[in-house]
Scaffold this motif. Structure first.
Motif, mmCIF file in Angstrom:
data_model
loop_
_atom_site.group_PDB
_atom_site.id
_atom_site.type_symbol
_atom_site.label_atom_id
_atom_site.label_comp_id
_atom_site.label_asym_id
_atom_site.label_seq_id
_atom_site.Cartn_x
_atom_site.Cartn_y
_atom_site.Cartn_z
ATOM 1 N N GLY A 175 0.810 -1.220 0.000
ATOM 2 C CA GLY A 175 0.000 0.000 0.000
ATOM 3 C C GLY A 175 0.839 1.264 0.000
ATOM 4 O O GLY A 175 0.304 2.371 0.035
ATOM 5 N N TYR A 176 2.152 1.134 -0.017
ATOM 6 C CA TYR A 176 3.014 2.321 0.055
ATOM 7 C C TYR A 176 4.107 2.278 -1.016
ATOM 8 O O TYR A 176 4.251 3.212 -1.811
ATOM 9 N N SER A 177 4.832 1.150 -1.051
ATOM 10 C CA SER A 177 5.991 1.092 -1.956
ATOM 11 C C SER A 177 5.594 1.181 -3.441
ATOM 12 O O SER A 177 6.338 1.769 -4.237
ATOM 13 N N GLU A 178 4.413 0.625 -3.797
ATOM 14 C CA GLU A 178 4.010 0.701 -5.218
ATOM 15 C C GLU A 178 3.827 2.167 -5.610
ATOM 16 O O GLU A 178 4.204 2.587 -6.705
ATOM 17 N N LYS A 179 3.245 2.944 -4.667
ATOM 18 C CA LYS A 179 3.000 4.365 -4.975
ATOM 19 C C LYS A 179 4.324 5.118 -5.113
ATOM 20 O O LYS A 179 4.478 5.968 -5.977
ATOM 21 N N CYS A 180 5.273 4.768 -4.242
ATOM 22 C CA CYS A 180 6.590 5.435 -4.294
ATOM 23 C C CYS A 180 7.249 5.158 -5.643
ATOM 24 O O CYS A 180 7.736 6.065 -6.316
ATOM 25 N N GLN A 181 7.250 3.886 -6.032
ATOM 26 C CA GLN A 181 7.904 3.513 -7.293
ATOM 27 C C GLN A 181 7.240 4.203 -8.490
ATOM 28 O O GLN A 181 7.911 4.645 -9.424
ATOM 29 N N GLU A 182 5.928 4.297 -8.442
ATOM 30 C CA GLU A 182 5.181 4.918 -9.523
ATOM 31 C C GLU A 182 5.600 6.392 -9.686
ATOM 32 O O GLU A 182 5.835 6.869 -10.791
ATOM 33 N N ILE A 183 5.729 7.090 -8.550
ATOM 34 C CA ILE A 183 6.142 8.507 -8.605
ATOM 35 C C ILE A 183 7.568 8.625 -9.142
ATOM 36 O O ILE A 183 7.863 9.468 -9.985
ATOM 37 N N VAL A 184 8.438 7.741 -8.663
ATOM 38 C CA VAL A 184 9.832 7.783 -9.118
ATOM 39 C C VAL A 184 9.884 7.637 -10.646
ATOM 40 O O VAL A 184 10.519 8.429 -11.344
ATOM 41 N N LYS A 185 9.161 6.636 -11.160
ATOM 42 C CA LYS A 185 9.165 6.389 -12.610
ATOM 43 C C LYS A 185 8.640 7.607 -13.362
ATOM 44 O O LYS A 185 9.229 8.070 -14.327
ATOM 45 N N ARG A 186 7.492 8.114 -12.873
ATOM 46 C CA ARG A 186 6.843 9.217 -13.566
ATOM 47 C C ARG A 186 7.733 10.460 -13.597
ATOM 48 O O ARG A 186 7.906 11.093 -14.636
ATOM 49 N N VAL A 187 8.337 10.782 -12.448
ATOM 50 C CA VAL A 187 9.166 11.999 -12.382
ATOM 51 C C VAL A 187 10.436 11.821 -13.222
ATOM 52 O O VAL A 187 10.800 12.699 -14.002
ATOM 53 N N CYS A 188 11.099 10.663 -13.095
ATOM 54 C CA CYS A 188 12.344 10.445 -13.853
ATOM 55 C C CYS A 188 12.067 10.501 -15.354
ATOM 56 O O CYS A 188 12.820 11.129 -16.110
ATOM 57 N N GLU A 189 10.976 9.856 -15.771
ATOM 58 C CA GLU A 189 10.674 9.857 -17.205
ATOM 59 C C GLU A 189 10.349 11.269 -17.676
ATOM 60 O O GLU A 189 10.780 11.706 -18.732
ATOM 61 N N GLY A 190 9.614 12.014 -16.858
ATOM 62 C CA GLY A 190 9.271 13.404 -17.192
ATOM 63 C C GLY A 190 10.518 14.275 -17.306
ATOM 64 O O GLY A 190 10.598 15.152 -18.163
ATOM 65 N N LEU A 191 11.500 14.023 -16.453
ATOM 66 C CA LEU A 191 12.722 14.853 -16.457
ATOM 67 C C LEU A 191 13.754 14.337 -17.457
ATOM 68 O O LEU A 191 14.740 15.009 -17.734
ATOM 69 N N GLY A 192 13.537 13.115 -17.944
ATOM 70 C CA GLY A 192 14.522 12.495 -18.844
ATOM 71 C C GLY A 192 15.774 12.065 -18.092
ATOM 72 O O GLY A 192 16.871 12.085 -18.638
ATOM 73 N N VAL A 193 15.615 11.662 -16.817
ATOM 74 C CA VAL A 193 16.779 11.195 -16.026
ATOM 75 C C VAL A 193 16.752 9.664 -15.993
ATOM 76 O O VAL A 193 15.708 9.056 -15.725
ATOM 77 N N GLU A 194 17.914 9.078 -16.256
ATOM 78 C CA GLU A 194 18.038 7.612 -16.198
ATOM 79 C C GLU A 194 17.763 7.142 -14.765
ATOM 80 O O GLU A 194 18.123 7.843 -13.808
ATOM 81 N N TYR A 195 17.135 5.974 -14.609
ATOM 82 C CA TYR A 195 16.899 5.509 -13.239
ATOM 83 C C TYR A 195 17.082 4.002 -13.111
ATOM 84 O O TYR A 195 16.943 3.256 -14.073
ATOM 85 N N VAL A 196 17.401 3.593 -11.871
ATOM 86 C CA VAL A 196 17.578 2.180 -11.563
ATOM 87 C C VAL A 196 16.618 1.868 -10.420
ATOM 88 O O VAL A 196 16.591 2.590 -9.427
#
Ligand code: AMP
Ligand code: FES
Ligand code: ZN
Length: 316
Positions: free
Chosen positions: A94-115
């Motif tokens: 109920g928490y980690s999925e939301k965190c990961q979703e935000i990370v993906k969305r923000v990184c993709e929006g900024l064009g920053v590579e992520y792991v």
């Protein structure tokens, strides 16, 4: 009613920086915030000689604000540096999925590579599984050990020479408060804006948000349209850390500027003296994982082996 005006441009103010008794409009706040990060980086030489900076992002407002500001600052002021975001999915329901979703969305929006490092599939357990170990009663502490270890290991594995975290002024003052109360000088001496390392497996850690408050980070995140998590970590509810932060908030209300004063007197007056008297711990290699450790087996490997022993006991 007369609207307050921005101290810098005279436009309509939107944000009050209480400790500085200054009102700013949204555009001037964004400039102030990014300048503050740049000044902190320069003051402590955080990126001197750096090539690859890993930014540890949790999905929370602080580290997402840090990544956003760094993704603007780095190409402009440090064009030879590459930024990579790293995220650990802790498997908290109920928490980690939301965190990961935000990370993906923000990184993709900024064009920053992520792991993304998924604890369950890569390490074979979730944070809550640690509850069954003797350390489980203090789950946030055990989680801290996991995060510190994996953030460093991931940064090392991707060849980063700096690991930036989103620790803010409130986090640091809370830590100082705890360590002063305990009289723990060995811990106090490690509360620094930069933890330099010449050990190749221990990546130098930097805290560019160390002079910015949680409130300033929230405002920057909102002004930049960063999606905010609708809930805090459910495992931290009622923790001592949160209670101490609340108490520090009350002191700040009575003594505006308290947090800045506390931090500055630590860094300018106390730390240089502690550094002269408290010896640097000697670092060895963990006999299990080969990563830097203060004893034969690192605290992460100890935790994981306790977990394995507990699971074996439960299955018999
Ligand atoms: P915390 O210990 O939760 O206060 O987080 C302090 C900092 O550690 C954050 O600002 C991030 O930079 C980093 N961090 C925390 N959790 C994670 C995570 N799950 N993945 C990557 N970095 C994290
Ligand atoms: Fe680690 Fe909540 S994020 S216990
Ligand atoms: Zn180890």
């Amino acid at each position: 009613m007369k609207m307050a005006s921005c101290r810098l441009c005279g436009g309509q103010a939107a944000y009050s920086i209480e400790h500085a008794k200054m009102m700013l409009c949204q555009d001037c706040f964004i400039k102030y915030y990014e300048k503050k990060i740049y000044n902190t980086i320069m003051k402590h030489g955080m990126l001197r000689g750096a090539r690859n900076v890993a930014v540890a992002v949790s999905g929370g407002k602080d580290s997402m604000a840090l990544l956003t500001a760094m993704s603007k600052l780095v190409p402009e002021k440090f064009p030879n540096i590459k930024l990579v975001a790293i995220h650990i999915n802790l498997g908290i329901e109920g928490y980690s999925e939301k965190c990961q979703e935000i990370v993906k969305r923000v990184c993709e929006g900024l064009g920053v590579e992520y792991v993304i490092h998924d604890l369950l599939s890569r390490e074979g357990y979730r944070i809550l599984d640690l509850k069954s170990t003797p350390l489980g009663r203090r789950i946030c502490g055990a989680c801290g050990t996991v995060k510190r270890y994996l953030m460093n290991r991931l940064a090392y594995e991707i060849g980063a020479d700096r690991l930036a975290t989103g620790h803010n002024l409130d986090d640091i003052v809370e830590l100082l408060f705890e360590f002063y109360l305990k009289g723990s000088v060995e811990d106090l001496v490690r509360v620094r804006p930069v933890s330099w390392s010449d050990n190749p497996k221990l990546v130098t850690k930097i805290k560019p948000l160390i002079e910015l408050t949680e409130r300033e980070n929230t405002y920057y995140a909102m002004a930049q349209g960063i999606p905010l998590l609708d809930a805090a970590c459910p495992l931290a509810e009622g923790s001592r850390m949160l209670r101490r932060k609340k108490l520090i908030g009350l002191i700040e209300r009575e003594i505006p500027g308290f947090k800045h004063m506390f931090y500055k007197s630590h860094v300018k007056r106390i730390l240089p003296r502690l550094e002269k008297t408290v010896p640097e711990p000697s670092i060895m290699e963990c006999e299990k994982c080969g990563m830097p450790s203060l004893s034969n087996t690192c605290s992460y490997c100890k935790l994981v082996s306790r977990l394995a022993a507990q699971s074996a006991e439960n299955s018999t």
